[in-house]
Design a protein around this motif. Structure first.
Motif, PDB file in Angstrom:
ATOM      1  N   SER A 198       0.107  -6.613   8.223  1.00  0.00           N
ATOM      2  CA  SER A 198      -0.126  -8.063   8.234  1.00  0.00           C
ATOM      3  C   SER A 198      -1.623  -8.371   8.182  1.00  0.00           C
ATOM      4  CB  SER A 198       0.499  -8.665   9.496  1.00  0.00           C
ATOM      5  OG  SER A 198       0.236 -10.049   9.556  1.00  0.00           O
ATOM      6  N   ARG A 201      -2.889  -7.560   4.674  1.00  0.00           N
ATOM      7  CA  ARG A 201      -2.497  -8.608   3.727  1.00  0.00           C
ATOM      8  C   ARG A 201      -3.419  -9.822   3.869  1.00  0.00           C
ATOM      9  NH1 ARG A 201       3.676  -8.195   4.870  1.00  0.00           N
ATOM     10  NH2 ARG A 201       4.499  -7.069   3.060  1.00  0.00           N
ATOM     11  N   ASP A 205      -5.296 -11.021   0.605  1.00  0.00           N
ATOM     12  CA  ASP A 205      -4.761 -12.216  -0.048  1.00  0.00           C
ATOM     13  C   ASP A 205      -5.529 -13.482   0.324  1.00  0.00           C
ATOM     14  OD1 ASP A 205      -2.945 -10.338  -0.822  1.00  0.00           O
ATOM     15  OD2 ASP A 205      -1.346 -11.014   0.511  1.00  0.00           O
ATOM     16  N   THR A 211       0.287 -11.936  -3.261  1.00  0.00           N
ATOM     17  CA  THR A 211       0.477 -10.780  -2.388  1.00  0.00           C
ATOM     18  C   THR A 211       0.753  -9.515  -3.196  1.00  0.00           C
ATOM     19  OG1 THR A 211       1.325 -12.132  -0.593  1.00  0.00           O
ATOM     20  CG2 THR A 211       1.936  -9.812  -0.572  1.00  0.00           C
ATOM     21  N   ILE A 213       1.039  -6.328  -1.414  1.00  0.00           N
ATOM     22  CA  ILE A 213       1.830  -5.437  -0.565  1.00  0.00           C
ATOM     23  C   ILE A 213       3.159  -6.118  -0.250  1.00  0.00           C
ATOM     24  CG2 ILE A 213       1.930  -4.159   1.598  1.00  0.00           C
ATOM     25  CD1 ILE A 213      -1.098  -4.163   1.676  1.00  0.00           C
ATOM     26  N   GLN A 214       4.216  -5.561  -0.789  1.00  0.00           N
ATOM     27  CA  GLN A 214       5.536  -6.157  -0.613  1.00  0.00           C
ATOM     28  C   GLN A 214       6.321  -5.384   0.444  1.00  0.00           C
ATOM     29  OE1 GLN A 214       6.856  -5.431  -4.561  1.00  0.00           O
ATOM     30  NE2 GLN A 214       5.208  -6.652  -5.464  1.00  0.00           N
ATOM     31  N   TYR A 221       7.230  -0.244   2.503  1.00  0.00           N
ATOM     32  CA  TYR A 221       6.353  -1.154   1.771  1.00  0.00           C
ATOM     33  C   TYR A 221       6.088  -0.604   0.371  1.00  0.00           C
ATOM     34  CZ  TYR A 221       5.516  -3.027   6.399  1.00  0.00           C
ATOM     35  OH  TYR A 221       5.690  -3.562   7.640  1.00  0.00           O
TER      36      TYR A 221
END
Length: 241
Positions: A198, A201, A205, A211, A213-214, A221
């Motif tokens: 988190s 990200r 971002d 984004t 990183i999914q 991930y």
């Protein structure tokens, strides 16, 4: 940066080696028994294996080495052993070892020998930068940029991002991250990975960037370029003359 499997049953020694390689910016994964080490060494891709000879679970280091070579795998192997007599060193090299270092050892010598083995095994130019979409990292200088914007990361964040970028488009499991980035051989049952991802990200971002990183539900991930927006207007056809 390269991936190293450290096969060593002595926990303190394994941690000492792994921390040394990680400080140099490499990925180091520890295996502490012969059965696990054999499975990992033969099923995963490594740039280098540091191999102790005497291991628990009835599979010793030379058996792992012999299996690797019998399967045609050319992964560089540095044998690291307390068996330091001349005939033992010769035995280790004849079994397929690329180098042999006796314990006790200085980490500086181990690192120098490891670098030499990896360098000789690579036929192409050394990878210094990784890029996914508009995100790039320089592995040597540890600089991270997105669309030209510099991003400051903490050491753990950098290792996490580098590991994800070394597996672009692939699902990286929590177990893989715990071993490669946190040196955990077990799941601590905490949200440490979620918290770190988190934060990462948030830095990547910033400013509304898509984004990269999914989250793959139930798996882990994946770092990949953003999916194209299906509602976006198609690009205009080029004018014909």
């Amino acid at each position: 940066m390269w991936r190293c499997l450290i096969v060593e049953d002595d926990a303190d020694n394994a941690r000492y080696i792994a921390e040394g390689f990680r400080a140099l910016g490499h990925v180091a994964v520890i295996s502490r028994d012969g059965t696990d080490a054999l499975a990992r060494a033969t099923s995963e891709a490594w740039d280098l294996v540091i191999l102790d000879r005497m291991l628990p679970n009835e599979v010793d280091g030379l058996s792992i080495l012999a299996t690797l070579r019998a399967l045609g795998k050319k992964t560089p192997v540095l044998v690291l052993s307390a068996l330091s007599a001349l005939d033992e060193r010769v035995r280790g090299l004849k079994a397929g070892g690329d180098d042999y270092l006796a314990k006790p050892f200085a980490f500086s010598e181990l690192a120098a020998r490891a670098e030499a083995l990896v360098r000789r095994s690579r036929t192409g130019p050394e990878i210094r930068t990784l890029e996914v979409a508009d995100l790039s990292i320089d592995l040597a200088s540890r600089q991270v940029r997105r669309a030209g914007r510099p991003i400051a990361l903490q050491p753990r964040e950098f290792r996490l991002l580098a590991y994800l970028m070394m597996h672009p488009g692939q699902v990286v499991t929590r177990t893989m991250l715990l071993e490669a980035v946190w040196d955990y051989q077990f799941d601590p049952q905490t949200n440490v990975i979620d918290v770190q991802v988190s934060r990462l990200r948030g830095k990547l971002d910033a400013g509304g960037a898509p984004t990269l990183i999914q989250t793959v539900r139930g798996a882990g991930y994946r770092l990949a370029p953003p999916e194209p927006d299906p509602e976006a207007a198609p690009a205009a056809a080029p004018a014909r003359r």
